[in-house]
Design a protein around this motif. Sequence first.
Motif, PDB file in Angstrom:
ATOM      1  N   GLU A 290      16.329  10.411  26.594  1.00  0.00           N
ATOM      2  CA  GLU A 290      15.110  10.284  26.474  1.00  0.00           C
ATOM      3  C   GLU A 290      14.349   9.675  24.982  1.00  0.00           C
ATOM      4  OE1 GLU A 290      13.820  13.043  30.376  1.00  0.00           O
ATOM      5  OE2 GLU A 290      13.081  13.440  27.969  1.00  0.00           O
ATOM      6  N   GLU A 291      13.814   8.716  25.650  1.00  0.00           N
ATOM      7  CA  GLU A 291      13.548   8.229  24.570  1.00  0.00           C
ATOM      8  C   GLU A 291      11.592   8.625  23.932  1.00  0.00           C
ATOM      9  OE1 GLU A 291      12.945   3.629  22.556  1.00  0.00           O
ATOM     10  OE2 GLU A 291      11.843   3.316  24.034  1.00  0.00           O
ATOM     11  N   LEU A 292      11.496   9.398  22.903  1.00  0.00           N
ATOM     12  CA  LEU A 292      10.302   9.796  23.211  1.00  0.00           C
ATOM     13  C   LEU A 292       9.119   8.888  22.113  1.00  0.00           C
ATOM     14  CD1 LEU A 292      11.421  13.484  21.693  1.00  0.00           C
ATOM     15  CD2 LEU A 292      10.940  12.678  24.270  1.00  0.00           C
ATOM     16  N   THR A 293       9.861   8.160  21.792  1.00  0.00           N
ATOM     17  CA  THR A 293       8.680   7.009  20.926  1.00  0.00           C
ATOM     18  C   THR A 293       8.932   5.827  20.435  1.00  0.00           C
ATOM     19  OG1 THR A 293       8.812   7.460  18.494  1.00  0.00           O
ATOM     20  CG2 THR A 293       7.582   8.711  19.643  1.00  0.00           C
ATOM     21  N   LYS A 311      16.306  12.214  17.242  1.00  0.00           N
ATOM     22  CA  LYS A 311      17.231  10.603  15.857  1.00  0.00           C
ATOM     23  C   LYS A 311      16.312   9.679  15.982  1.00  0.00           C
ATOM     24  CE  LYS A 311      21.149   8.967  18.733  1.00  0.00           C
ATOM     25  NZ  LYS A 311      22.532   8.999  18.729  1.00  0.00           N
ATOM     26  N   SER A 312      16.349   8.912  14.531  1.00  0.00           N
ATOM     27  CA  SER A 312      16.015   7.350  15.195  1.00  0.00           C
ATOM     28  C   SER A 312      16.889   6.744  15.043  1.00  0.00           C
ATOM     29  CB  SER A 312      14.926   7.476  13.464  1.00  0.00           C
ATOM     30  OG  SER A 312      14.460   6.108  13.526  1.00  0.00           O
ATOM     31  N   LEU A 313      16.254   5.477  16.298  1.00  0.00           N
ATOM     32  CA  LEU A 313      16.406   4.359  16.615  1.00  0.00           C
ATOM     33  C   LEU A 313      16.784   3.290  14.936  1.00  0.00           C
ATOM     34  CD1 LEU A 313      17.631   4.298  20.003  1.00  0.00           C
ATOM     35  CD2 LEU A 313      18.990   5.015  18.668  1.00  0.00           C
ATOM     36  N   THR A 314      15.354   3.320  14.237  1.00  0.00           N
ATOM     37  CA  THR A 314      15.154   2.309  13.177  1.00  0.00           C
ATOM     38  C   THR A 314      15.438   2.599  12.374  1.00  0.00           C
ATOM     39  OG1 THR A 314      12.987   2.647  14.961  1.00  0.00           O
ATOM     40  CG2 THR A 314      13.144   1.657  13.143  1.00  0.00           C
ATOM     41  N   PHE A 315      15.871   3.592  11.524  1.00  0.00           N
ATOM     42  CA  PHE A 315      16.122   3.834  10.181  1.00  0.00           C
ATOM     43  C   PHE A 315      17.329   5.084  10.112  1.00  0.00           C
ATOM     44  CE2 PHE A 315      11.561   4.448  10.013  1.00  0.00           C
ATOM     45  CZ  PHE A 315      11.414   3.738   9.329  1.00  0.00           C
ATOM     46  N   ILE A 316      18.442   4.081   9.994  1.00  0.00           N
ATOM     47  CA  ILE A 316      19.732   4.525  10.785  1.00  0.00           C
ATOM     48  C   ILE A 316      20.928   4.650   9.415  1.00  0.00           C
ATOM     49  CG2 ILE A 316      19.792   4.387  12.772  1.00  0.00           C
ATOM     50  CD1 ILE A 316      21.148   1.436  12.577  1.00  0.00           C
ATOM     51  N   THR A 341       6.054   3.730  14.281  1.00  0.00           N
ATOM     52  CA  THR A 341       6.730   2.799  13.530  1.00  0.00           C
ATOM     53  C   THR A 341       8.315   3.263  14.074  1.00  0.00           C
ATOM     54  OG1 THR A 341       6.676   4.182  11.644  1.00  0.00           O
ATOM     55  CG2 THR A 341       5.111   2.484  11.885  1.00  0.00           C
ATOM     56  N   GLU A 342       8.950   3.383  14.637  1.00  0.00           N
ATOM     57  CA  GLU A 342       9.986   3.888  15.071  1.00  0.00           C
ATOM     58  C   GLU A 342      10.789   4.470  16.231  1.00  0.00           C
ATOM     59  OE1 GLU A 342      11.818   6.744  12.865  1.00  0.00           O
ATOM     60  OE2 GLU A 342      10.048   7.913  12.190  1.00  0.00           O
ATOM     61  N   ASP A 343      11.508   3.788  16.775  1.00  0.00           N
ATOM     62  CA  ASP A 343      12.136   3.764  18.091  1.00  0.00           C
ATOM     63  C   ASP A 343      13.113   6.136  17.615  1.00  0.00           C
ATOM     64  OD1 ASP A 343      11.175   1.890  18.752  1.00  0.00           O
ATOM     65  OD2 ASP A 343      13.125   0.621  18.609  1.00  0.00           O
ATOM     66  N   ILE A 344      12.358   6.395  18.549  1.00  0.00           N
ATOM     67  CA  ILE A 344      13.219   7.984  18.460  1.00  0.00           C
ATOM     68  C   ILE A 344      13.452   8.362  19.953  1.00  0.00           C
ATOM     69  CG2 ILE A 344      12.387  10.567  17.832  1.00  0.00           C
ATOM     70  CD1 ILE A 344      10.004   9.267  16.079  1.00  0.00           C
ATOM     71  N   VAL A 345      14.391   8.412  19.850  1.00  0.00           N
ATOM     72  CA  VAL A 345      15.203   9.704  20.785  1.00  0.00           C
ATOM     73  C   VAL A 345      15.617  10.787  20.882  1.00  0.00           C
ATOM     74  CG1 VAL A 345      15.757   7.142  21.658  1.00  0.00           C
ATOM     75  CG2 VAL A 345      17.237   9.236  20.643  1.00  0.00           C
ATOM     76  N   ALA A 346      15.605  11.168  21.836  1.00  0.00           N
ATOM     77  CA  ALA A 346      16.437  13.414  22.184  1.00  0.00           C
ATOM     78  C   ALA A 346      17.939  13.173  21.717  1.00  0.00           C
ATOM     79  CB  ALA A 346      16.083  14.074  23.181  1.00  0.00           C
ATOM     80  N   ALA A 347      17.879  13.184  20.948  1.00  0.00           N
ATOM     81  CA  ALA A 347      19.839  13.729  20.044  1.00  0.00           C
ATOM     82  C   ALA A 347      20.390  15.083  21.340  1.00  0.00           C
ATOM     83  CB  ALA A 347      19.681  13.533  18.818  1.00  0.00           C
ATOM     84  N   THR A 348      19.654  15.776  21.630  1.00  0.00           N
ATOM     85  CA  THR A 348      19.956  16.863  22.321  1.00  0.00           C
ATOM     86  C   THR A 348      18.566  17.393  23.158  1.00  0.00           C
ATOM     87  OG1 THR A 348      19.271  18.728  20.767  1.00  0.00           O
ATOM     88  CG2 THR A 348      21.317  17.699  20.344  1.00  0.00           C
ATOM     89  N   ASP A 349      19.414  17.580  24.116  1.00  0.00           N
ATOM     90  CA  ASP A 349      17.968  18.553  24.886  1.00  0.00           C
ATOM     91  C   ASP A 349      17.357  19.332  23.789  1.00  0.00           C
ATOM     92  OD1 ASP A 349      19.177  17.480  27.961  1.00  0.00           O
ATOM     93  OD2 ASP A 349      19.780  20.060  27.331  1.00  0.00           O
ATOM     94  N   CYS A 350      16.403  19.207  24.446  1.00  0.00           N
ATOM     95  CA  CYS A 350      14.937  19.077  23.415  1.00  0.00           C
ATOM     96  C   CYS A 350      13.565  20.545  23.747  1.00  0.00           C
ATOM     97  CB  CYS A 350      14.808  18.368  21.936  1.00  0.00           C
ATOM     98  SG  CYS A 350      13.856  17.052  22.687  1.00  0.00           S
ATOM     99  N   LYS A 351      12.448  20.746  22.886  1.00  0.00           N
ATOM    100  CA  LYS A 351      11.508  21.127  23.532  1.00  0.00           C
ATOM    101  C   LYS A 351      10.461  20.299  22.943  1.00  0.00           C
ATOM    102  CE  LYS A 351      12.634  25.263  25.951  1.00  0.00           C
ATOM    103  NZ  LYS A 351      12.581  26.539  25.837  1.00  0.00           N
ATOM    104  N   ILE A 352       9.016  19.938  23.101  1.00  0.00           N
ATOM    105  CA  ILE A 352       8.305  19.478  22.093  1.00  0.00           C
ATOM    106  C   ILE A 352       6.885  20.478  22.658  1.00  0.00           C
ATOM    107  CG2 ILE A 352       9.589  17.602  21.883  1.00  0.00           C
ATOM    108  CD1 ILE A 352       7.551  16.063  23.301  1.00  0.00           C
TER     109      ILE A 352
END
Length: 384
Positions: A290-293, A311-316, A341-352
């Motif tokens: 899931e893409e969070l930002t 994980k960031s998909l912008t800064f790799i 300023t970056e695309d951030i996705v859940a690399a695993t299931d997570c809680k925020i």
Amino acid sequence: MNNHYSEDQRRVIAPSSVQIELQFAASDVEKRNVFQFRYHTYVVEMAKQIPAADHESEQLCDDLDAWGDILYATVEGAIIGTIRINTGSIDDFPPSLRKILALHAFQDHPCQDGTPRFSYCSKLMVAPAYRSSSAFYLLVSKGYELFCTNQVQFAFTACNFHLFRLYEQMGFHRYADNFTDPGYGLLAPMVLPVNDLDYMRARRSPLFRIARKRGNVEQQSVQWFHATVDDRAPIVNSQLITPDELWSLICSHFTASPMESIPLLRTLSEAEAKLFFHACASLVRCHAGEELTRQGDVSYCYYLLLSGKLKSLTFIRPPKEYAIPGHFFGANGLLGHAKHTEDIVAATDCKILSLSGMAFQKFCHAQPDIADKLFQQNITLGWK
């Protein structure tokens, strides 16, 4: 359903004495005016990149408009708000919508006439100058009247994380997985058991003002919902528990105290931090992928990771990850409306932990001393 505002927009407030009128869009001209209002709100004001937007005619509409009830609010003839409500049996809704709303889970609920009818509310928005007026309540209340008139037991919507608390107070429940709607971001389905007057009363829902006039209403669907859907959903409504209970849930994700792990809290006492979280926070479960930002989107929340990995998909190069409980990520939408300023996705299931900027505005009025400490700490940290 979305209701946003920016720093500049908060300075423009409509007089409380304005006369707001509601009406349904029946003619093509009325509908076009509503579609243009939507476009101006989402595309021009909020800078959303919505694939369905018609930039040439400056209109925003979709297939649900062909059979939905489109209600709009006006002041002196100018549109200042709108909502769309689609009502029907499960087969009337598009397969994609049935899936993301998990309508199949509701099709066997007790129904007096044997044919369950559902409503789906969407495209709810109010012009910036009227977001502190009664426009929002009037639109939602009229929607509730439609649910009752059409003998709907369950009304659905979907909203972004910063709006959870607003809709939960009205009586809506989160109950299913998040989904992404292109241009609108990550949304969560929510459902309102229309006849759950006890819950509305307990939540001090503004809808209870009209719901209580209905007298005795059918309760089988309400009982079915709590036993079959709500009690089984692994979702915590932070407004239904005490500040101490919420704090305990948050602490369970940390080896040290959140006061040490979350820089934003370091100038607060533990008692103040509890009040702050209880007034502004929502616990959110996200699934891997899931893409969070998303870059360029305006932030309306302040996000903290509780568990899992992002994980960031912008800064790799090198890879950028978020894996420490209490780690702030994304743009600061609590104290202002910065853009991600970056695309951030859940690399695993997570809680925020999602801290709503909208809820924080109310908190500033209720607890100005604590809010001032948070403002000062934000400046110290240099977060924008």
